[in-house]
Design a protein around this motif. Structure first.
Motif, mmCIF file in Angstrom:
data_model
loop_
_atom_site.group_PDB
_atom_site.id
_atom_site.type_symbol
_atom_site.label_atom_id
_atom_site.label_comp_id
_atom_site.label_asym_id
_atom_site.label_seq_id
_atom_site.Cartn_x
_atom_site.Cartn_y
_atom_site.Cartn_z
ATOM 1 N N LYS A 30 37.184 131.586 68.083
ATOM 2 C CA LYS A 30 35.808 131.782 68.062
ATOM 3 C C LYS A 30 35.036 132.789 69.543
ATOM 4 C CE LYS A 30 34.797 129.804 63.694
ATOM 5 N NZ LYS A 30 36.258 129.002 63.040
ATOM 6 N N MET A 31 36.148 133.169 69.967
ATOM 7 C CA MET A 31 35.182 133.361 71.752
ATOM 8 C C MET A 31 35.094 134.750 71.872
ATOM 9 S SD MET A 31 37.778 131.488 74.277
ATOM 10 C CE MET A 31 36.812 130.254 76.018
ATOM 11 N N ASN A 32 33.734 135.293 72.157
ATOM 12 C CA ASN A 32 33.665 136.578 71.675
ATOM 13 C C ASN A 32 33.374 137.540 73.799
ATOM 14 O OD1 ASN A 32 31.090 135.282 72.758
ATOM 15 N ND2 ASN A 32 30.362 136.199 70.980
ATOM 16 N N ARG A 33 33.555 137.344 74.600
ATOM 17 C CA ARG A 33 33.492 137.771 75.471
ATOM 18 C C ARG A 33 35.089 137.962 76.405
ATOM 19 N NH1 ARG A 33 29.755 139.239 72.587
ATOM 20 N NH2 ARG A 33 27.651 138.550 72.965
ATOM 21 N N LEU A 34 36.081 139.000 76.752
ATOM 22 C CA LEU A 34 36.631 139.227 77.473
ATOM 23 C C LEU A 34 35.902 140.209 78.757
ATOM 24 C CD1 LEU A 34 39.370 138.234 78.384
ATOM 25 C CD2 LEU A 34 39.704 140.901 77.112
ATOM 26 N N HIS A 35 36.024 138.946 79.987
ATOM 27 C CA HIS A 35 35.456 139.708 81.549
ATOM 28 C C HIS A 35 37.336 140.232 81.569
ATOM 29 C CE1 HIS A 35 33.842 138.309 85.301
ATOM 30 N NE2 HIS A 35 34.354 139.253 85.627
ATOM 31 N N LEU A 36 37.226 141.048 82.488
ATOM 32 C CA LEU A 36 38.344 141.762 83.305
ATOM 33 C C LEU A 36 37.951 141.579 84.379
ATOM 34 C CD1 LEU A 36 40.267 144.557 80.760
ATOM 35 C CD2 LEU A 36 41.153 141.939 81.344
ATOM 36 N N HIS A 37 38.619 141.265 85.504
ATOM 37 C CA HIS A 37 38.136 141.285 87.292
ATOM 38 C C HIS A 37 39.107 142.402 87.291
ATOM 39 C CE1 HIS A 37 37.027 139.962 91.063
ATOM 40 N NE2 HIS A 37 37.798 140.032 91.416
ATOM 41 N N LEU A 38 38.861 143.329 87.566
ATOM 42 C CA LEU A 38 39.655 145.086 87.583
ATOM 43 C C LEU A 38 39.970 144.796 88.486
ATOM 44 C CD1 LEU A 38 38.259 147.077 84.302
ATOM 45 C CD2 LEU A 38 40.610 146.149 84.385
ATOM 46 N N THR A 39 39.054 144.541 90.235
ATOM 47 C CA THR A 39 39.512 145.066 91.057
ATOM 48 C C THR A 39 39.603 144.088 92.339
ATOM 49 O OG1 THR A 39 36.846 146.094 92.017
ATOM 50 C CG2 THR A 39 38.710 147.049 90.831
ATOM 51 N N ASP A 40 39.913 144.118 93.495
ATOM 52 C CA ASP A 40 40.317 142.967 94.478
ATOM 53 C C ASP A 40 40.330 143.611 95.434
ATOM 54 O OD1 ASP A 40 39.201 140.457 95.970
ATOM 55 O OD2 ASP A 40 39.321 139.688 94.258
ATOM 56 N N ASP A 41 40.654 143.058 97.217
ATOM 57 C CA ASP A 41 41.304 143.423 97.809
ATOM 58 C C ASP A 41 43.638 143.483 97.422
ATOM 59 O OD1 ASP A 41 39.421 142.952 100.219
ATOM 60 O OD2 ASP A 41 39.172 140.617 99.945
ATOM 61 N N GLN A 42 43.896 142.761 97.127
ATOM 62 C CA GLN A 42 44.630 143.057 96.979
ATOM 63 C C GLN A 42 45.775 144.234 95.786
ATOM 64 O OE1 GLN A 42 42.796 140.190 96.400
ATOM 65 N NE2 GLN A 42 43.890 138.674 97.734
ATOM 66 N N GLY A 43 44.213 144.687 95.020
ATOM 67 C CA GLY A 43 44.527 145.879 94.004
ATOM 68 C C GLY A 43 43.701 146.033 93.534
ATOM 69 N N TRP A 44 43.912 147.782 92.722
ATOM 70 C CA TRP A 44 43.041 147.942 92.008
ATOM 71 C C TRP A 44 43.577 148.608 90.453
ATOM 72 C CZ3 TRP A 44 38.145 149.749 93.518
ATOM 73 C CH2 TRP A 44 37.220 150.468 92.133
ATOM 74 N N ARG A 45 43.548 147.632 89.711
ATOM 75 C CA ARG A 45 43.519 147.270 87.507
ATOM 76 C C ARG A 45 43.434 148.709 87.176
ATOM 77 N NH1 ARG A 45 47.702 146.334 90.936
ATOM 78 N NH2 ARG A 45 47.380 144.028 91.890
ATOM 79 N N ILE A 46 42.377 149.310 87.632
ATOM 80 C CA ILE A 46 41.983 150.379 86.942
ATOM 81 C C ILE A 46 41.808 152.101 86.691
ATOM 82 C CG2 ILE A 46 39.372 150.012 86.854
ATOM 83 C CD1 ILE A 46 40.522 150.754 83.352
ATOM 84 N N GLU A 47 42.577 153.249 86.136
ATOM 85 C CA GLU A 47 42.455 154.688 86.124
ATOM 86 C C GLU A 47 41.099 154.649 86.775
ATOM 87 O OE1 GLU A 47 43.956 158.797 84.134
ATOM 88 O OE2 GLU A 47 43.661 157.136 82.850
#
Ligand code: TNX
Length: 502
Positions: free
Chosen positions: A186-203
């Motif tokens: 019953k968890m309802n929020r997924l936070h994606l840490h998409l960017t940082d020094d090591q990589g960029w993960r969203i187009e």
């Protein structure tokens, strides 16, 4: 009945006395529950009737019953079957958006809620009453449910996890599985840490080098990659069907080296003065240090970048929130940046979330602060808070003292299951909890499983069940009974010592 040899009657195929099932180990523990010593044997033939927006819930139930080897038909009318699903908006005042009522009696099962979310959670509760094997195979034996009456709703609206996909990448397939597991609890929020020094993960279509360059790097020994916007949307729809909203984080103005490497014009070329020394371009960053990279804050061009990225993210994001990061960076222009980034987010119709540092600035009053060390005193009063204190909810820290490949800066001995379970609401503005895993040392799916589970289950329960109903020893007893289910789901969970995993 047939005639027996000595003239009396005896019953052929007499039903065995039905064994009343044990009280199911429900997690999270419902707000109110009473159990009766009576059994409901689910018949071979079942009819589900639903009203209002009960269609999805009836489909989830249908799948569950089919896996139990039972035959099911569904109809969109109320009051006809042994399974009744009623969506009734007027229940909102008593149950809220996510609450539900679940009754099991000799007549069958009645599930009621104000919304789809509540119905979905009622189904998750039922799911936990079915044998664990149902998670991986069809059942052969009949399923028996104990008579019960449950009235349930969550203590907090925010029950989240954060996956750092930037340091080391976790793909669509893994993230879907992660969503499935969250939903069960019953968890309802997924936070994606998409960017940082090591990589960029969203187009980002307007700035293609972000992923052309930043999608190819990662922390040392980690995985690179990125999500296309199509994959992001696919994940989002998959999650929303399970009442989980995605919160994308673009971390700014620090933790930004992957973007600077792709677009050096966003940088002031001052890295030669910093440790570690970095030339831009071309060296990728595979290390662990934090707090050393930043946008060129005196260059107004960066706001064009911020607006473009925020615009694309707002366009593909159905939830109301965008996370701008804002952590671990010192700069005289930091506050000015935060205020501008916040207003850019608002201008695209979203609500800003930031790590607690952002509340040093005069941000808008609807911004949500994510507390991780709890030291920043917000300058704007009464700002809402997501509780992610590292002492309890940083699950990149060791499960047990000495566990390899873990961070330990917040708590040397690790963050134990009991630490996570010990959350209490310490502030009026707390809207919920979020368990975070940073991936500097989390390099495979198995390791990610190990960090989240079972501690995220403790986080799920403290987010749902009110503090006065929680007791750690009792929780561990219930949790142990989930061992079979976690194994059936193929989750590489940490076998926490002191829990009897069966
Ligand atoms: C701090 S907590 C960070 C992350 C690191 C983490 C390691 C926070 C907002 N930032 O960048 O990955 O520590 O535990």
């Amino acid at each position: 009945a047939v005639l027996s040899s000595c003239g009396g009657t005896e019953t052929v195929n007499a039903p065995q006395a039905t064994v009343i099932p044990e009280i199911p180990a429900l997690i999270p523990l419902p707000a109110q529950v009473s159990w009766e010593d009576k059994a409901y044997v689910i018949p071979e033939q079942n009819t589900i009737c639903y009203s209002g927006e009960g269609k999805e819930a009836s489909q989830w139930l249908e799948t569950l019953l089919q896996k139990a080897g039972l035959s099911v038909s569904t109809s969109a009318s109320d009051n006809c079957g042994n399974w009744k699903i009623e969506q009734d908006s007027s229940l909102n005042s008593s149950l809220g958006e996510e609450g539900y009522q679940l009754m099991i009696s000799e007549e069958g099962v009645l599930l009621k809620a104000a919304s789809k979310a509540g119905l979905f959670y009622g189904i998750q509760t039922l799911r936990q009453m079915f044998p664990a094997e149902i998670e991986s195979q069809s059942l052969e034996d009949q399923v028996v449910l104990r008579h019960t009456s449950i009235e349930d709703k969550p203590e907090f609206g925010w029950r989240g996890t954060m996956v750092d996909v930037a340091r080391s990448f976790f793909d669509l397939d893994y993230l879907k599985r992660h969503v499935d597991r969250m939903a069960l609890y019953k968890m309802n929020r997924l936070h994606l840490h998409l960017t940082d020094d090591q990589g960029w993960r969203i187009e980002i279509k307007g700035w293609p080098k972000l992923t052309e360059v930043g999608g190819n790097s990662s922390v040392r020994r980690g995985r690179s990659g990125f999500l296309t916007q199509e994959e992001y949307k696919e994940l989002q729809d998959y999650a929303l069907a399970r009442n989980i909203t995605i919160i994308p984080e673009i971390d700014m103005p620090g933790h930004i080296y992957a973007a600077l490497l792709a677009y050096p014009e966003l940088n002031c070329d001052e890295y030669s003065n910093l440790t570690p020394k970095r030339a831009i371009p071309p060296a990728i960053f595979e290390d662990y240090n934090v707090g050393w990279s930043k946008f060129c804050l005196e260059n107004p061009e960066i706001y064009k970048f911020v607006a473009d990225v925020v615009e694309e993210m707002a366009e593909i994001t159905k939830g109301p929130w965008l996370h701008i990061g804002g952590d671990e960076i010192e700069d005289p222009r930091y506050k000015e940046f935060v205020v501008k980034a916040d207003s850019i987010v608002q201008s695209f119709g979203k609500t800003t979330i930031g790590w607690e540092e952002v509340t040093k600035a005069e941000v808008s009053s609807n911004l949500i602060s994510q507390r991780w060390h709890g030291k920043v005193e917000s300058v704007v009063k009464d700002i809402k808070v997501i509780h992610s204190l590292c002492t309890q909810l940083y699950l990149d820290h060791a499960n047990v003292t000495g566990q390899e490949n873990t961070n330990n800066w917040c708590k040397k001995d690790g963050v134990s299951l009991e630490d996570t379970y010990s959350f209490i609401k310490d502030h009026e503005n707390v809207i919920g909890v979020e368990a975070a895993v940073w991936s500097e040392f989390v390099l495979s799916d198995e390791m990610m499983d190990n960090r989240f589970w079972p501690r995220a289950i403790a986080a799920a329960e403290v987010g749902w069940t009110s503090g006065d109903k929680r007791e750690y020893q009792e929780f561990t007893t219930r949790l142990g009974k989930h061992g079979d289910r976690l194994r059936a789901l193929d989750i590489n969970f940490h076998r926490t010592p002191g829990v009897n995993w069966g």
